[in-house]
Design an enzyme around this catalytic site. Structure first.
Site, PDB file in Angstrom:
ATOM      1  N   LEU A   1       0.858  -1.189   0.000  1.00 39.23           N
ATOM      2  CA  LEU A   1       0.000   0.000   0.000  1.00 39.23           C
ATOM      3  C   LEU A   1       0.891   1.234   0.000  1.00 39.23           C
ATOM      4  O   LEU A   1       1.747   1.361   0.873  1.00 39.23           O
ATOM      5  CB  LEU A   1      -0.845   0.056   1.276  1.00 39.23           C
ATOM      6  CG  LEU A   1      -2.174  -0.683   1.357  1.00 39.23           C
ATOM      7  CD1 LEU A   1      -2.733  -0.519   2.762  1.00 39.23           C
ATOM      8  CD2 LEU A   1      -3.157  -0.125   0.348  1.00 39.23           C
ATOM      9  N   HIS A   2       0.699   2.131  -0.958  1.00 42.07           N
ATOM     10  CA  HIS A   2       1.509   3.346  -0.913  1.00 42.07           C
ATOM     11  C   HIS A   2       0.832   4.566  -1.514  1.00 42.07           C
ATOM     12  O   HIS A   2       1.286   5.686  -1.294  1.00 42.07           O
ATOM     13  CB  HIS A   2       2.837   3.113  -1.648  1.00 42.07           C
ATOM     14  CG  HIS A   2       2.711   3.116  -3.136  1.00 42.07           C
ATOM     15  ND1 HIS A   2       2.213   2.053  -3.837  1.00 42.07           N
ATOM     16  CD2 HIS A   2       3.002   4.080  -4.061  1.00 42.07           C
ATOM     17  CE1 HIS A   2       2.218   2.341  -5.129  1.00 42.07           C
ATOM     18  NE2 HIS A   2       2.682   3.562  -5.294  1.00 42.07           N
ATOM     19  N   ARG A   3      -0.263   4.399  -2.249  1.00 43.22           N
ATOM     20  CA  ARG A   3      -0.841   5.558  -2.941  1.00 43.22           C
ATOM     21  C   ARG A   3      -1.473   6.527  -1.940  1.00 43.22           C
ATOM     22  O   ARG A   3      -2.199   6.115  -1.035  1.00 43.22           O
ATOM     23  CB  ARG A   3      -1.880   5.105  -3.959  1.00 43.22           C
ATOM     24  CG  ARG A   3      -1.251   4.349  -5.103  1.00 43.22           C
ATOM     25  CD  ARG A   3      -2.091   4.279  -6.350  1.00 43.22           C
ATOM     26  NE  ARG A   3      -1.326   3.605  -7.396  1.00 43.22           N
ATOM     27  CZ  ARG A   3      -0.498   4.200  -8.239  1.00 43.22           C
ATOM     28  NH1 ARG A   3      -0.342   5.512  -8.177  1.00 43.22           N
ATOM     29  NH2 ARG A   3       0.172   3.518  -9.140  1.00 43.22           N
ATOM     30  N   PRO A   4      -1.220   7.825  -2.129  1.00 42.96           N
ATOM     31  CA  PRO A   4      -1.781   8.818  -1.214  1.00 42.96           C
ATOM     32  C   PRO A   4      -3.289   8.665  -1.023  1.00 42.96           C
ATOM     33  O   PRO A   4      -3.802   8.859   0.081  1.00 42.96           O
ATOM     34  CB  PRO A   4      -1.429  10.152  -1.889  1.00 42.96           C
ATOM     35  CG  PRO A   4      -0.188   9.855  -2.665  1.00 42.96           C
ATOM     36  CD  PRO A   4      -0.342   8.438  -3.155  1.00 42.96           C
TER      37      PRO A   4
ATOM     38  N   ASP B   1      -1.960  -1.594  -4.354  1.00 42.00           N
ATOM     39  CA  ASP B   1      -2.365  -0.454  -5.185  1.00 42.00           C
ATOM     40  C   ASP B   1      -1.245  -0.074  -6.158  1.00 42.00           C
ATOM     41  O   ASP B   1      -1.244   1.006  -6.725  1.00 42.00           O
ATOM     42  CB  ASP B   1      -2.785   0.745  -4.328  1.00 42.00           C
ATOM     43  CG  ASP B   1      -1.714   1.196  -3.341  1.00 42.00           C
ATOM     44  OD1 ASP B   1      -0.549   0.737  -3.451  1.00 42.00           O
ATOM     45  OD2 ASP B   1      -2.022   2.020  -2.454  1.00 42.00           O
TER      46      ASP B   1
END
Length: 389
Positions: free
Chosen positions: A222-225, A300
């Site tokens: 998970l990394h998307r803003p 993501d």
């Protein structure tokens, strides 16, 4: 060419990397240029957009990638600051090195920044992974993709749907070539070197038996803003992951941004389970081993959609859209967004054995970089010959 030599007065191809996914895409391209006859000279430029010395060093070794010839050491910043700083530092390099063209990959800020400088300086731009569209202008990467393609002189695509996108945007078909997916070139070249999941867990101090569970195990990134920057979105996502871990052990490779927000929002308790493994960002070979052995992946990431499709591993993408529709139409990918109910249903379907098996898309065969070299070298030589007459 009769003497099989690159013309001495034709500059190298400047190859730009800025962030982790760029390394995986560039490694096979550099090898293909070196193996081409005549060999195509290259200049590897790292903008330093994302820089973690330990991780970068591991990537160079894992991918058998030469260390950059030049590092612009731009560092982090807002999108505007980062893009501007890459442009400011790249322009004098372009003047000094006089490359035959500049080759950019993917959709990070460095991709657009270098393409913009080239457009102003009338240096040809080559875009690898062109034409991918999520049709979501709220994604900074979408803006980078659209604008880079408008500036590019030669565009290489990973899937045929990209050609329709480019045609709608007024890009002439003769500038575009369907070559396949260089990310899959790296995956196929390195799969034999992937680290066993048990070894990865053991080295991180976890019980390796977790990835030997009869149910299998899942991998999460998970990394998307849009997923991790608001507590209202992140908390339900972590709660459904905690719930999923009761059914199948989960290995989370936590992006620093995500880890920081989990701590900032006080959500660490949601992942306190002996069936949840929290790892720092992993090297390429560690991650490849984890993905190849997984029962399912929740992510993501754009690249993981492609890698899981190539590996035949069901993937639930925690986004409402994707710029890689072929992974949904032909591959193993299912879009579930950030809705806990859709995620539960997706996990349930996979664990019942009804997840997508998919198939490997056309030209995802490990030879995309060879096709790029076979097309780009004569294109550059023809331009060079024409300029001398």
């Amino acid at each position: 060419m009769a003497d099989k030599q690159w013309p001495s007065d034709l500059g190298p191809v400047a190859c730009i990397v800025g962030a982790r996914p760029n390394f995986m895409k560039m490694a096979p391209i550099l090898r293909a240029f070196s193996a081409h006859c005549p060999a195509v000279p290259t200049l590897l430029v790292h903008t330093g957009q994302h820089y973690d010395k330990d991780m970068n060093d591991r990537l160079f070794v894992d991918l058998r990638l030469p260390h950059p010839d030049i590092n612009l050491e731009v560092g982090s910043g807002t999108h505007a600051v980062q893009t501007a700083e890459v442009m400011r530092r790249f322009e004098p390099l372009l003047d000094a090195q006089r490359p035959s063209c500049v080759l950019v990959v993917g959709d990070v800020n460095s991709t657009l920044a270098c393409a913009l400088v080239c457009a102003k300086k009338q240096v040809p731009v080559v875009h690898v992974e062109a034409g991918l569209r999520s049709h979501d202008r709220a994604m900074p990467e979408e803006i980078n993709r659209v604008l880079t393609d408008q500036l590019a002189d030669r565009l290489y695509t990973t899937e045929r749907s990209a050609h329709d996108n480019l045609a709608r945007e007024g890009i002439a078909a003769e500038r575009v070539s369907f070559v396949g997916n260089v990310m899959i070139d790296s995956l196929l070249a390195n799969r034999q070197f992937a680290h066993p999941p048990t070894q990865t867990l053991q080295q991180a101090g976890f019980d390796p038996a977790l990835v030997s569970d009869p149910q299998g195990y899942g991998v999460v990134t998970l990394h998307r803003p849009s997923n991790v920057d608001q507590v209202e979105t992140l908390a339900p996502l972590l709660a459904v992951l905690s719930e999923t871990a009761q059914r199948i052990p989960l290995v989370l490779a936590l992006h620093p941004r995500t880890r920081g927000n989990i701590e900032r929002f006080g959500l660490a308790h949601l992942l306190c389970s002996p069936r949840v493994v929290l790892l720092p960002p992993q090297g390429y070979l560690e991650m490849l081993g984890l993905l190849a052995g997984a029962r399912l992946v929740l992510s993501d990431s754009g690249g993981l959609q492609e890698e899981t499709t190539a590996l035949g591993v069901p993937c639930l993408t925690l986004r409402a859209n994707t710029e890689r529709p072929i992974t949904v139409d032909q591959g193993t990918n299912t879009l579930v967004g950030s809705d806990p109910l859709a995620i539960r249903q997706g996990v349930d379907q996979i664990l019942r054995g009804a997840g997508k098996s998919g198939r490997v898309p056309e030209l995802w065969d490990g030879r995309a970089a060879e096709r790029i070299a076979a097309d780009l070298a004569p294109w550059l030589l023809a331009r060079h010959s024409a300029s001398r007459h």
